[in-house]
Design an enzyme around this catalytic site. Structure first.
Site, short mmCIF file in Angstrom:
data_model
loop_
_atom_site.label_atom_id
_atom_site.label_comp_id
_atom_site.label_asym_id
_atom_site.label_seq_id
_atom_site.Cartn_x
_atom_site.Cartn_y
_atom_site.Cartn_z
N ASN A 22 -9.32 -0.01 12.79
CA ASN A 22 -10.66 -0.29 12.24
C ASN A 22 -10.69 -1.63 11.49
O ASN A 22 -11.64 -1.94 10.79
CB ASN A 22 -11.10 0.84 11.30
CG ASN A 22 -10.16 1.01 10.12
OD1 ASN A 22 -9.15 0.32 10.02
ND2 ASN A 22 -10.49 1.92 9.22
N ASP A 45 0.82 -1.21 0.00
CA ASP A 45 0.00 0.00 0.00
C ASP A 45 0.86 1.27 0.00
O ASP A 45 2.09 1.20 0.16
CB ASP A 45 -1.00 0.00 1.18
CG ASP A 45 -0.33 -0.20 2.54
OD1 ASP A 45 0.91 -0.22 2.61
OD2 ASP A 45 -1.07 -0.35 3.53
N HIS A 90 -8.55 -2.57 9.13
CA HIS A 90 -8.10 -2.57 7.74
C HIS A 90 -6.83 -3.41 7.53
O HIS A 90 -6.02 -3.56 8.43
CB HIS A 90 -7.96 -1.15 7.16
CG HIS A 90 -6.80 -0.34 7.65
ND1 HIS A 90 -6.84 1.03 7.70
CD2 HIS A 90 -5.57 -0.68 8.11
CE1 HIS A 90 -5.68 1.48 8.14
NE2 HIS A 90 -4.90 0.46 8.40
N GLU A 139 -10.28 -0.77 3.69
CA GLU A 139 -11.05 -0.26 4.82
C GLU A 139 -12.33 -1.09 5.00
O GLU A 139 -12.71 -1.85 4.10
CB GLU A 139 -11.41 1.21 4.55
CG GLU A 139 -10.21 2.15 4.41
CD GLU A 139 -9.61 2.58 5.75
OE1 GLU A 139 -9.38 1.73 6.62
OE2 GLU A 139 -9.36 3.78 5.93
C1 GLP Z 1 -1.48 1.63 8.12
C2 GLP Z 1 -1.13 0.84 6.85
C3 GLP Z 1 -1.19 -0.65 7.07
C4 GLP Z 1 -0.64 -0.96 8.44
C5 GLP Z 1 -1.63 -0.45 9.47
C6 GLP Z 1 -1.17 -0.62 10.90
O1 GLP Z 1 -2.37 2.66 7.87
N1 GLP Z 1 -1.91 1.17 5.69
O2 GLP Z 1 -0.51 -1.33 6.05
O3 GLP Z 1 -0.43 -2.33 8.58
O4 GLP Z 1 -2.05 0.86 9.19
O5 GLP Z 1 -0.12 0.26 11.21
P1 GLP Z 1 0.73 0.20 12.54
O6 GLP Z 1 1.59 -1.02 12.41
O7 GLP Z 1 1.55 1.46 12.55
O8 GLP Z 1 -0.22 0.09 13.68
#
Ligand code: GLP
Length: 242
Positions: free
Chosen positions: A136, A67, A138, A143
């Site tokens: 949430n 992403d 995702h 989402e």
């Molecule tokens: C982000 C990314 C995801 C990631 C998630 C969790 O927005 N789009 O790919 O895995 O949220 O992030 P974190 O590991 O900082 O909690």
């Protein structure tokens, strides 16, 4: 789906790094797809050292981006591009010919997504995908309510994703949309690993395991994948029943 609970973030990260190294050891030409974010950071930092100890060569594998924040240039330290280069590709000495990430600055989003879809087909799919999980639920930028049959696409981000996402940036940025592989590609990965750590992820981990399996909470789909692993530390597991 298998669940593994580790004492702390360090143990969790070492084991995730070992999974990555083992994948490349058994298939040197593996196609890998990794999330960015705080969760997998330490695992990536450990990959180089573990690969060296086990004499595993990463020069033939291929990396596909999961992403990216649309419109955030690769030089921005908050971009997924910067993150992967900084924590993984540069330390491992990965050649740019081994990497294809979303171009966040594209003038044609559709072409960019098509390119990604075609590449995954050409590479005959993703061997190992390692994802984090949003508060949430995702996966990548899929989402709640994302289409289960989707390939790479542009996603409108939820308010919570936009506000939590600010943590990656040194200055406030406008992040309205994300570029992401779709749920079809997530579910088609031959091995799917989800990592979560810390108390703040405890309610999310509980929902991953207990919520009805539905795109309303995309991370619940992990339970439907036939070769998936949920790796968490004790803090993230603290809201699970014994
Ligand atoms: C982000 C990314 C995801 C990631 C998630 C969790 O927005 N789009 O790919 O895995 O949220 O992030 P974190 O590991 O900082 O909690």
């Amino acid at each position: 789906m298998e669940l593994k609970i580790f004492k702390d973030y360090s143990d969790l990260s070492a084991s995730a790094a070992m999974q990555i190294v083992n994948c490349v050891k058994s298939k040197p030409t593996a196609v890998l797809c990794f999330a960015t974010g705080d969760t997998p950071k330490l695992a990536y930092q450990k990959v180089g050292e573990i690969a060296k100890q086990h004499n595993v060569d990463f020069s033939k594998c291929f990396f596909i981006g999961l992403d990216e924040w649309l419109g955030i240039p690769p030089a921005n330290t908050g971009s997924c591009h910067y993150f992967l280069h900084h924590y993984l590709f540069a330390p491992l000495g990965i050649n740019s010919s081994q990497v294809h990430l979303f171009d966040a600055m594209t003038v044609n989003e559709e072409v960019e997504c098509d390119k990604m879809n075609r590449l995954i087909e050409e590479k005959a799919g993703i061997d190992l995908m390692l994802v984090g999980v949003g508060v949430n639920g995702h996966i990548g930028f899929n989402e709640p309510g994302a289409d289960i049959s989707s390939g790479a696409h542009i996603a409108q981000l939820e308010e919570i994703t936009k506000s939590v996402g600010q943590k990656y940036f040194n200055e406030e940025v406008v992040i309205n949309k994300g570029m992401t592989l779709g749920l079809k590609q997530v579910m088609n990965a031959r091995t799917l690993i989800m990592m979560a750590n810390g108390k703040k992820k405890a309610p999310v981990v509980s929902r991953v395991l207990n919520e009805n399996i539905s795109t309303d909470f995309p991370a619940s789909l992990l339970r439907q994948h036939n070769h998936s692993l949920l790796m968490v530390d004790e803090e993230a597991a603290s809201e699970l029943e014994k």
